[in-house]
Design an enzyme around this catalytic site. Structure first.
Site, PDB file in Angstrom:
ATOM      1  N   ASP A   9     -28.908 -28.187 -53.496  1.00  0.00           N
ATOM      2  CA  ASP A   9     -29.010 -29.515 -54.025  1.00  0.00           C
ATOM      3  C   ASP A   9     -27.590 -30.321 -53.872  1.00  0.00           C
ATOM      4  O   ASP A   9     -26.451 -29.425 -54.011  1.00  0.00           O
ATOM      5  CB  ASP A   9     -29.503 -29.511 -55.460  1.00  0.00           C
ATOM      6  CG  ASP A   9     -29.820 -30.964 -56.337  1.00  0.00           C
ATOM      7  OD1 ASP A   9     -30.108 -31.739 -55.293  1.00  0.00           O
ATOM      8  OD2 ASP A   9     -30.169 -30.846 -57.472  1.00  0.00           O
ATOM      9  N   ASN A  57     -40.590 -34.421 -52.627  1.00  0.00           N
ATOM     10  CA  ASN A  57     -39.797 -35.153 -51.590  1.00  0.00           C
ATOM     11  C   ASN A  57     -40.476 -36.005 -50.503  1.00  0.00           C
ATOM     12  O   ASN A  57     -39.719 -36.958 -50.174  1.00  0.00           O
ATOM     13  CB  ASN A  57     -38.909 -34.027 -51.038  1.00  0.00           C
ATOM     14  CG  ASN A  57     -38.001 -33.507 -51.539  1.00  0.00           C
ATOM     15  OD1 ASN A  57     -37.709 -32.442 -51.197  1.00  0.00           O
ATOM     16  ND2 ASN A  57     -37.466 -34.301 -52.763  1.00  0.00           N
ATOM     17  N   TRP A  58     -41.735 -35.843 -50.560  1.00  0.00           N
ATOM     18  CA  TRP A  58     -42.350 -37.084 -49.715  1.00  0.00           C
ATOM     19  C   TRP A  58     -42.333 -38.362 -50.245  1.00  0.00           C
ATOM     20  O   TRP A  58     -42.651 -39.427 -49.645  1.00  0.00           O
ATOM     21  CB  TRP A  58     -44.031 -36.638 -49.709  1.00  0.00           C
ATOM     22  CG  TRP A  58     -44.275 -35.380 -49.030  1.00  0.00           C
ATOM     23  CD1 TRP A  58     -44.757 -34.154 -49.467  1.00  0.00           C
ATOM     24  CD2 TRP A  58     -44.340 -35.156 -47.614  1.00  0.00           C
ATOM     25  NE1 TRP A  58     -44.845 -33.152 -48.492  1.00  0.00           N
ATOM     26  CE2 TRP A  58     -44.688 -33.795 -47.260  1.00  0.00           C
ATOM     27  CE3 TRP A  58     -43.778 -36.009 -46.377  1.00  0.00           C
ATOM     28  CZ2 TRP A  58     -44.662 -33.183 -45.964  1.00  0.00           C
ATOM     29  CZ3 TRP A  58     -43.992 -35.503 -45.329  1.00  0.00           C
ATOM     30  CH2 TRP A  58     -44.308 -34.102 -44.949  1.00  0.00           C
TER      31      TRP A  58
END
Ligand code: FPP
Length: 226
Positions: A9, A57-58
């Site tokens: 991250d 995350n799409w």
């Protein structure tokens, strides 16, 4: 330690701090992954699982999603020789069917051609821990319509049942949550959180994480005998 898992991250914040586009942060993140694979091998770790793209995350911008997919595709194309030479077995865990047919083909090819590797790099792609449990439950029911569910029979339907549960899960960038990563597999995992942004993760940070893990007393739910 046999299996290290990482939530990589902070790529976006790393790029923002340099007034660069988010994608350049992801590119620097891919380089960090390259380094960390070497540290793992030096440390005798056999499995590395990294969270590269979640089911959530799409929802990011089209440009970022397609940039990340291109980065993955170019990783697959450009790394094959190096992975084979270094005995790295490449795997993808996640809802592969969500990926483009072209990327699915590239993944299947690399998985097949690196099958003999003794060190496993598992990349979590379109991965969600809840999605994995739901997918496994549905598959299990299709295969066992009459039986009662058991932990052992269920485990066989996870995305990579042959990979042992992670011993340590590292998350970078100061966020202290697990974000749907390896929900089933992390039941007894240790966690290590660091403020360092993923592209800055270096050998010193890796050593710190391992040293912290080395000090933990793992009871796995049982009691240590005195
Ligand atoms: C989280 O940072 C990172 C991601 C969503 C992508 C991780 C992907 C890579 C490191 C690409 C390389 C992977 C391979 C297998 C080639 P973020 O974008 O959420 O950062 P932020 O929270 O600072 O915005």
């Amino acid at each position: 330690m046999e299996h290290l898992a990482i939530i990589m991250d902070g790529n976006g914040r790393w790029a923002k701090a340099r007034h660069k586009p988010r994608l350049s942060g992801h590119r620097a993140g891919a380089e960090a992954l390259d380094r960390v694979m070497h540290y793992c091998r030096d440390a005798g770790i056999k499995y590395l699982t990294v969270y590269a793209f979640s089911t959530e995350n799409w929802k990011r911008s089209k440009a970022e999603v397609s940039g990340l997919m291109k980065l993955l595709s170019s990783f697959i194309k450009s790394k094959e020789k190096e992975l084979v030479a270094n005995g790295v077995r490449f795997r993808v865990v996640g809802r592969k069917a969500d990926l483009s047919p072209k990327l699915q083909k590239e993944i299947a090819g690399l998985e097949e051609r690196t099958k003999g590797g003794g060190f496993t790099l598992a990349v979590a792609l379109s991965y969600g821990g809840r999605a994995e449990i739901i997918d496994a439950a549905n598959e299990w029911r299709r295969a066992n319509p009459k039986d009662d569910l058991t932990e052992e029979s269920f485990r066989a339907f996870l995305y990579a049942p042959d990979i042992p549960d992670p011993d340590l899960i590292v998350r970078t960038s100061g966020e202290v949550r697990t974000s749907n990563f390896l929900l089933w597999e992390s039941a007894y995992s240790e966690y290590y959180f660091t403020d360092v942004l993923w592209p800055d993760f270096d050998r010193a940070e890796f050593d710190k994480a391992l040293a912290s893990y080395g000090k933990r007393e793992r009871r796995m739910g049982g009691r240590l005998k005195k």
